[in-house]
Design a protein around this motif. Sequence first.
Motif, PDB file in Angstrom:
ATOM      1  N   LEU A  58       0.811  -1.214   0.000  1.00  0.00           N
ATOM      2  CA  LEU A  58       0.000   0.000   0.000  1.00  0.00           C
ATOM      3  C   LEU A  58       0.847   1.268   0.000  1.00  0.00           C
ATOM      4  N   ALA A  59       2.102   1.158   0.440  1.00  0.00           N
ATOM      5  CA  ALA A  59       2.999   2.314   0.430  1.00  0.00           C
ATOM      6  C   ALA A  59       3.231   2.839  -0.983  1.00  0.00           C
ATOM      7  N   GLY A  60       2.977   2.005  -1.986  1.00  0.00           N
ATOM      8  CA  GLY A  60       3.169   2.417  -3.367  1.00  0.00           C
ATOM      9  C   GLY A  60       1.922   2.987  -4.029  1.00  0.00           C
ATOM     10  N   MET A  61       0.830   3.156  -3.262  1.00  0.00           N
ATOM     11  CA  MET A  61      -0.399   3.659  -3.859  1.00  0.00           C
ATOM     12  C   MET A  61      -0.262   5.150  -4.164  1.00  0.00           C
ATOM     13  N   THR A  62      -0.654   5.543  -5.361  1.00  0.00           N
ATOM     14  CA  THR A  62      -0.570   6.938  -5.778  1.00  0.00           C
ATOM     15  C   THR A  62      -1.943   7.589  -5.934  1.00  0.00           C
ATOM     16  N   LEU A  63      -3.007   6.813  -5.895  1.00  0.00           N
ATOM     17  CA  LEU A  63      -4.347   7.371  -6.037  1.00  0.00           C
ATOM     18  C   LEU A  63      -4.853   7.938  -4.715  1.00  0.00           C
ATOM     19  N   PRO A  64      -5.687   8.976  -4.764  1.00  0.00           N
ATOM     20  CA  PRO A  64      -6.318   9.480  -3.545  1.00  0.00           C
ATOM     21  C   PRO A  64      -7.202   8.402  -2.923  1.00  0.00           C
ATOM     22  N   ALA A  65      -7.220   8.352  -1.589  1.00  0.00           N
ATOM     23  CA  ALA A  65      -8.004   7.336  -0.891  1.00  0.00           C
ATOM     24  C   ALA A  65      -8.699   7.936   0.318  1.00  0.00           C
ATOM     25  N   LEU A  66      -9.947   7.567   0.486  1.00  0.00           N
ATOM     26  CA  LEU A  66     -10.721   7.878   1.684  1.00  0.00           C
ATOM     27  C   LEU A  66     -10.974   6.570   2.409  1.00  0.00           C
ATOM     28  N   VAL A  67     -10.590   6.511   3.678  1.00  0.00           N
ATOM     29  CA  VAL A  67     -10.835   5.336   4.511  1.00  0.00           C
ATOM     30  C   VAL A  67     -11.874   5.751   5.552  1.00  0.00           C
ATOM     31  N   ALA A  68     -13.097   5.258   5.416  1.00  0.00           N
ATOM     32  CA  ALA A  68     -14.184   5.609   6.326  1.00  0.00           C
ATOM     33  C   ALA A  68     -14.545   4.379   7.148  1.00  0.00           C
ATOM     34  N   TRP A  69     -14.713   4.572   8.463  1.00  0.00           N
ATOM     35  CA  TRP A  69     -14.829   3.418   9.359  1.00  0.00           C
ATOM     36  C   TRP A  69     -15.962   3.581  10.355  1.00  0.00           C
ATOM     37  N   GLY A  70     -16.831   2.575  10.412  1.00  0.00           N
ATOM     38  CA  GLY A  70     -17.852   2.533  11.440  1.00  0.00           C
ATOM     39  C   GLY A  70     -17.201   2.319  12.798  1.00  0.00           C
ATOM     40  N   ALA A  71     -17.449   3.218  13.747  1.00  0.00           N
ATOM     41  CA  ALA A  71     -16.733   3.226  15.018  1.00  0.00           C
ATOM     42  C   ALA A  71     -17.014   1.997  15.878  1.00  0.00           C
ATOM     43  N   SER A  72     -18.161   1.350  15.656  1.00  0.00           N
ATOM     44  CA  SER A  72     -18.554   0.227  16.520  1.00  0.00           C
ATOM     45  C   SER A  72     -18.224  -1.134  15.935  1.00  0.00           C
ATOM     46  N   ASP A  73     -17.486  -1.162  14.823  1.00  0.00           N
ATOM     47  CA  ASP A  73     -17.164  -2.430  14.168  1.00  0.00           C
ATOM     48  C   ASP A  73     -16.332  -3.316  15.088  1.00  0.00           C
ATOM     49  N   ARG A  74     -16.759  -4.568  15.259  1.00  0.00           N
ATOM     50  CA  ARG A  74     -15.982  -5.525  16.040  1.00  0.00           C
ATOM     51  C   ARG A  74     -15.550  -6.718  15.184  1.00  0.00           C
ATOM     52  N   ILE A  75     -15.727  -6.585  13.863  1.00  0.00           N
ATOM     53  CA  ILE A  75     -15.128  -7.535  12.924  1.00  0.00           C
ATOM     54  C   ILE A  75     -13.703  -7.074  12.617  1.00  0.00           C
ATOM     55  N   VAL A  76     -13.576  -5.843  12.171  1.00  0.00           N
ATOM     56  CA  VAL A  76     -12.284  -5.167  12.017  1.00  0.00           C
ATOM     57  C   VAL A  76     -12.435  -3.813  12.706  1.00  0.00           C
ATOM     58  N   ASP A  77     -11.789  -3.644  13.842  1.00  0.00           N
ATOM     59  CA  ASP A  77     -12.056  -2.491  14.697  1.00  0.00           C
ATOM     60  C   ASP A  77     -11.386  -1.217  14.197  1.00  0.00           C
ATOM     61  N   VAL A  78     -11.590  -0.142  14.951  1.00  0.00           N
ATOM     62  CA  VAL A  78     -11.112   1.173  14.537  1.00  0.00           C
ATOM     63  C   VAL A  78      -9.594   1.201  14.399  1.00  0.00           C
ATOM     64  N   GLU A  79      -8.882   0.529  15.294  1.00  0.00           N
ATOM     65  CA  GLU A  79      -7.421   0.524  15.193  1.00  0.00           C
ATOM     66  C   GLU A  79      -6.960  -0.123  13.890  1.00  0.00           C
ATOM     67  N   TYR A  80      -7.683  -1.152  13.465  1.00  0.00           N
ATOM     68  CA  TYR A  80      -7.382  -1.783  12.175  1.00  0.00           C
ATOM     69  C   TYR A  80      -7.615  -0.768  11.056  1.00  0.00           C
ATOM     70  N   GLY A  81      -8.703  -0.012  11.155  1.00  0.00           N
ATOM     71  CA  GLY A  81      -8.992   1.000  10.149  1.00  0.00           C
ATOM     72  C   GLY A  81      -7.931   2.089  10.094  1.00  0.00           C
ATOM     73  N   ARG A  82      -7.494   2.527  11.265  1.00  0.00           N
ATOM     74  CA  ARG A  82      -6.438   3.554  11.304  1.00  0.00           C
ATOM     75  C   ARG A  82      -5.133   3.011  10.713  1.00  0.00           C
ATOM     76  N   LEU A  83      -4.844   1.744  10.993  1.00  0.00           N
ATOM     77  CA  LEU A  83      -3.657   1.116  10.420  1.00  0.00           C
ATOM     78  C   LEU A  83      -3.756   1.086   8.901  1.00  0.00           C
ATOM     79  N   TYR A  84      -4.928   0.771   8.388  1.00  0.00           N
ATOM     80  CA  TYR A  84      -5.158   0.755   6.938  1.00  0.00           C
ATOM     81  C   TYR A  84      -4.853   2.133   6.354  1.00  0.00           C
ATOM     82  N   ALA A  85      -5.413   3.169   6.980  1.00  0.00           N
ATOM     83  CA  ALA A  85      -5.233   4.528   6.467  1.00  0.00           C
ATOM     84  C   ALA A  85      -3.771   4.966   6.548  1.00  0.00           C
ATOM     85  N   ARG A  86      -3.098   4.624   7.650  1.00  0.00           N
ATOM     86  CA  ARG A  86      -1.684   5.000   7.787  1.00  0.00           C
ATOM     87  C   ARG A  86      -0.810   4.313   6.745  1.00  0.00           C
ATOM     88  N   SER A  87      -1.255   3.181   6.246  1.00  0.00           N
ATOM     89  CA  SER A  87      -0.470   2.415   5.279  1.00  0.00           C
ATOM     90  C   SER A  87      -0.548   2.991   3.870  1.00  0.00           C
TER      91      SER A  87
END
Length: 257
Positions: free
Chosen positions: A193-222
């Motif tokens: 993902l470090a090589g992605m050049t396209l704009p990206a929006l990562v939107a996350w449901g705060a109550s998700d317990r399948i993939v939680d918010v920290e997972y979402g933040r990790l995705y966005a940071r990547s």
Amino acid sequence: MKKQQVELFSETLRLAYTDQGEGRAFLLLHGGAGPASMSGLGGALAKNARTLVPTHPGFNGEPRPDRFTRIEDLVLMYLALLEKLDLRNVVVVGNSVGGWIAAELALRQSPRIAGIVLLNAVGIDTGVEGREIVDPSKLAPSERAALSFHAPERFSLAPSGPEAAAAMANNQRTLRVYAGEPFMHEPTLRSRLAGMTLPALVAWGASDRIVDVEYGRLYARSIPGARFELIPEAAHFPHIERQEEVVRLIGGFAAGL
């Protein structure tokens, strides 16, 4: 809303999709819950744009060729769809495993794609040794709903009868064909993902317990330059529980491309 079919790969693969609205094209990619989970968002976005909601081969009774067994196969298929329909300036929106597909599409750097929106996507590892993504197929329906929705009593995707239950079970089996081992992620994706050049929006449901918010933040940071938006009172399907908010976020993102 028009139900369409297109033949891809020298007419060896049939892809079903719905097509509605006019204007900029949004390609909406569903997760294990099937295309119905994206239909409401598709209808809402179609008021001001063109939305296409395909059904991944093998879901909802659609045929899946034996050779179609990987997320990579779906990625190549959707690149072929963009070419076949001559779509340009497309925004790809993916939920759950659909987000994984969207991320892989973005890494292919197709000039037809303008940006991606990831809604509680999977596809990367958790970043914590020994911690795995929750497997909804191993849970009772009530447990699955509790992890997937902020308000399961209002929004749960419970089957309406035996046929619907059988279809849901088949969708889960198909999901495992594409993304079963290692479960719901590709070990190299987070680093790629470090090589992605396209704009990206990562939107996350705060109550998700399948993939939680920290997972979402990790995705966005990547993803370089990705924007992260937390959606309260929503879980794994924010586009269902907070549809108006998700439409607003997607609209603002697309307008800035």
